[in-house]
Design a protein around this motif. Sequence first.
Motif, PDB file in Angstrom:
ATOM      1  N   GLN A  72      -4.852  14.005  15.946  1.00 53.50           N
ATOM      2  CA  GLN A  72      -5.147  12.632  15.759  1.00 53.50           C
ATOM      3  C   GLN A  72      -6.529  12.212  14.994  1.00 53.50           C
ATOM      4  OE1 GLN A  72      -6.262  10.721  19.565  1.00 53.50           O
ATOM      5  NE2 GLN A  72      -5.811   8.593  18.730  1.00 53.50           N
ATOM      6  N   GLY A  73      -6.054  11.335  13.991  1.00 53.97           N
ATOM      7  CA  GLY A  73      -7.244  10.997  13.225  1.00 53.97           C
ATOM      8  C   GLY A  73      -8.076   9.745  13.903  1.00 53.97           C
ATOM      9  N   LEU A  74      -9.392  10.104  13.872  1.00 53.19           N
ATOM     10  CA  LEU A  74     -10.470   9.066  14.706  1.00 53.19           C
ATOM     11  C   LEU A  74     -11.373   8.676  13.576  1.00 53.19           C
ATOM     12  CD1 LEU A  74     -11.389  11.290  17.701  1.00 53.19           C
ATOM     13  CD2 LEU A  74      -9.400   9.529  17.711  1.00 53.19           C
ATOM     14  N   ARG A  75     -11.821   7.518  13.923  1.00 54.31           N
ATOM     15  CA  ARG A  75     -13.060   6.936  13.023  1.00 54.31           C
ATOM     16  C   ARG A  75     -12.691   6.671  11.833  1.00 54.31           C
ATOM     17  NH1 ARG A  75     -18.677   9.693  15.156  1.00 54.31           N
ATOM     18  NH2 ARG A  75     -18.446   9.088  17.601  1.00 54.31           N
ATOM     19  N   PRO A  76     -11.782   5.699  11.502  1.00 50.66           N
ATOM     20  CA  PRO A  76     -11.443   5.527   9.986  1.00 50.66           C
ATOM     21  C   PRO A  76     -12.738   5.269   9.243  1.00 50.66           C
ATOM     22  CG  PRO A  76     -10.074   4.309  11.427  1.00 50.66           C
ATOM     23  CD  PRO A  76     -11.137   4.869  12.346  1.00 50.66           C
ATOM     24  N   THR A  77     -12.634   5.863   8.087  1.00 50.82           N
ATOM     25  CA  THR A  77     -13.845   5.723   7.155  1.00 50.82           C
ATOM     26  C   THR A  77     -13.744   4.369   6.286  1.00 50.82           C
ATOM     27  OG1 THR A  77     -13.080   6.848   5.373  1.00 50.82           O
ATOM     28  CG2 THR A  77     -14.110   8.135   7.014  1.00 50.82           C
ATOM     29  N   GLY A  78     -12.688   3.933   6.023  1.00 50.40           N
ATOM     30  CA  GLY A  78     -12.346   2.911   5.183  1.00 50.40           C
ATOM     31  C   GLY A  78     -11.978   3.348   3.811  1.00 50.40           C
ATOM     32  N   GLY A  79     -12.010   4.724   3.587  1.00 44.17           N
ATOM     33  CA  GLY A  79     -11.799   5.121   2.355  1.00 44.17           C
ATOM     34  C   GLY A  79     -10.065   5.441   2.205  1.00 44.17           C
ATOM     35  N   ARG A  80      -9.839   5.483   1.100  1.00 48.79           N
ATOM     36  CA  ARG A  80      -8.293   5.817   0.980  1.00 48.79           C
ATOM     37  C   ARG A  80      -7.927   6.704  -0.070  1.00 48.79           C
ATOM     38  NH1 ARG A  80      -5.520   3.130   5.023  1.00 48.79           N
ATOM     39  NH2 ARG A  80      -6.385   1.050   5.373  1.00 48.79           N
ATOM     40  N   SER A  81      -7.039   7.577  -0.245  1.00 43.79           N
ATOM     41  CA  SER A  81      -6.692   8.586  -1.227  1.00 43.79           C
ATOM     42  C   SER A  81      -5.383   8.041  -1.726  1.00 43.79           C
ATOM     43  CB  SER A  81      -6.436   9.917  -0.407  1.00 43.79           C
ATOM     44  OG  SER A  81      -7.656  10.420   0.140  1.00 43.79           O
ATOM     45  N   ASN A  82      -5.299   8.474  -2.936  1.00 46.22           N
ATOM     46  CA  ASN A  82      -3.934   8.201  -3.920  1.00 46.22           C
ATOM     47  C   ASN A  82      -3.439   9.272  -4.523  1.00 46.22           C
ATOM     48  OD1 ASN A  82      -3.853   4.924  -3.296  1.00 46.22           O
ATOM     49  ND2 ASN A  82      -5.918   5.199  -4.268  1.00 46.22           N
ATOM     50  N   TYR A  83      -2.153   9.326  -4.522  1.00 48.20           N
ATOM     51  CA  TYR A  83      -1.580  10.851  -5.399  1.00 48.20           C
ATOM     52  C   TYR A  83      -0.545  10.124  -6.419  1.00 48.20           C
ATOM     53  CZ  TYR A  83      -4.282  13.504  -1.900  1.00 48.20           C
ATOM     54  OH  TYR A  83      -5.133  14.122  -1.026  1.00 48.20           O
ATOM     55  N   PHE A  84      -0.732  10.439  -7.662  1.00 45.85           N
ATOM     56  CA  PHE A  84       0.002   9.938  -8.497  1.00 45.85           C
ATOM     57  C   PHE A  84       0.595  10.786  -9.334  1.00 45.85           C
ATOM     58  CE2 PHE A  84      -3.285   6.318  -8.101  1.00 45.85           C
ATOM     59  CZ  PHE A  84      -2.252   5.258  -7.412  1.00 45.85           C
ATOM     60  N   ARG A  85       1.575  11.674  -9.007  1.00 43.66           N
ATOM     61  CA  ARG A  85       2.067  12.819  -9.504  1.00 43.66           C
ATOM     62  C   ARG A  85       3.289  12.569 -10.068  1.00 43.66           C
ATOM     63  NH1 ARG A  85       0.683  15.874  -4.294  1.00 43.66           N
ATOM     64  NH2 ARG A  85      -1.510  16.778  -4.615  1.00 43.66           N
ATOM     65  N   GLY A  86       3.633  12.982 -11.308  1.00 39.60           N
ATOM     66  CA  GLY A  86       4.936  12.599 -12.007  1.00 39.60           C
ATOM     67  C   GLY A  86       4.946  11.360 -12.486  1.00 39.60           C
ATOM     68  N   THR A  87       6.406  10.689 -12.990  1.00 44.14           N
ATOM     69  CA  THR A  87       6.188   9.607 -13.492  1.00 44.14           C
ATOM     70  C   THR A  87       6.999   8.544 -12.550  1.00 44.14           C
ATOM     71  OG1 THR A  87       8.134  10.130 -14.425  1.00 44.14           O
ATOM     72  CG2 THR A  87       6.269  10.208 -15.940  1.00 44.14           C
ATOM     73  N   GLU A  88       7.517   8.853 -11.423  1.00 42.82           N
ATOM     74  CA  GLU A  88       8.233   8.197 -10.596  1.00 42.82           C
ATOM     75  C   GLU A  88       7.510   7.438  -9.560  1.00 42.82           C
ATOM     76  OE1 GLU A  88      11.107   5.664  -9.443  1.00 42.82           O
ATOM     77  OE2 GLU A  88      11.555   7.064 -11.301  1.00 42.82           O
ATOM     78  N   PRO A  89       7.190   6.217  -9.689  1.00 40.06           N
ATOM     79  CA  PRO A  89       6.483   5.576  -8.732  1.00 40.06           C
ATOM     80  C   PRO A  89       6.797   5.593  -7.175  1.00 40.06           C
ATOM     81  CG  PRO A  89       6.615   4.073 -10.558  1.00 40.06           C
ATOM     82  CD  PRO A  89       7.421   5.331 -10.836  1.00 40.06           C
ATOM     83  N   SER A  90       7.960   5.890  -7.104  1.00 37.91           N
ATOM     84  CA  SER A  90       8.482   5.947  -5.686  1.00 37.91           C
ATOM     85  C   SER A  90       8.057   7.164  -5.078  1.00 37.91           C
ATOM     86  CB  SER A  90      10.130   5.985  -5.520  1.00 37.91           C
ATOM     87  OG  SER A  90      10.686   6.980  -6.400  1.00 37.91           O
ATOM     88  N   GLN A  91       7.937   8.370  -5.813  1.00 36.75           N
ATOM     89  CA  GLN A  91       7.316   9.663  -5.370  1.00 36.75           C
ATOM     90  C   GLN A  91       5.654   9.358  -5.129  1.00 36.75           C
ATOM     91  OE1 GLN A  91       9.498  11.968  -4.407  1.00 36.75           O
ATOM     92  NE2 GLN A  91      10.760  10.249  -4.958  1.00 36.75           N
ATOM     93  N   TRP A  92       4.972   8.545  -5.335  1.00 31.66           N
ATOM     94  CA  TRP A  92       3.500   8.556  -5.236  1.00 31.66           C
ATOM     95  C   TRP A  92       3.152   8.167  -4.083  1.00 31.66           C
ATOM     96  CZ3 TRP A  92       2.446   4.860 -10.231  1.00 31.66           C
ATOM     97  CH2 TRP A  92       2.734   5.708 -11.263  1.00 31.66           C
TER      98      TRP A  92
END
Length: 182
Positions: A72-92
């Motif tokens: 279980q993740g605890l203490r959210p940092t407020g940071g976010r990660s993004n992964y933009f792989r390939g050209t299809e936005p539905s896969q990001w």
Amino acid sequence: APGRAFADLPLSFERNLGQTDASVRFVARADGQIVYLTQDEAVLVLDAPSTAGTRPVLRLSLAGADRSAPLQGLRPTGGRSNYFRGTEPSQWQRGIPQFARVRQASIYPGIDLLYHGDKRRLEYDFVLAPAAAPERIRLGIAGADTVAIATNGDLELNAAGRSVRQLRPVAYQLLDGRRVEV
């Protein structure tokens, strides 16, 4: 310097929402190293390739632990990660939340495992309930060429010419909000 400030940030963990292998529950990245937390182990992929061109991998597991204990993740940092792989936005993958800690509750009876990091290094604590048996905790290490205990009690692991140091164990209680070693 901006690079120095980044190096001083604490380690953060992100839930695996498809950005890596399905067996991974949480992932953290630090200084070119990757930490994968699965149900069974913490996998450290070290940054420098070995002479064979592969990256050294250390696997830390707990012998006799409850493999079904959820993470279980605890203490959210407020940071976010993004992964933009390939050209299809539905896969990001977008907006994956980051956490300062990950808990695996009841890994042994009355014992929780708490992963966290300090200055981009993986650390872990065992939180024991009253009357829990600390002697049940047994750390297994795979992938190390050598394992040694330093004079200060730290655990030194070497894999393919790379060195990883696990800080010496410290046992303490919180009494009236103060940390008292036992």
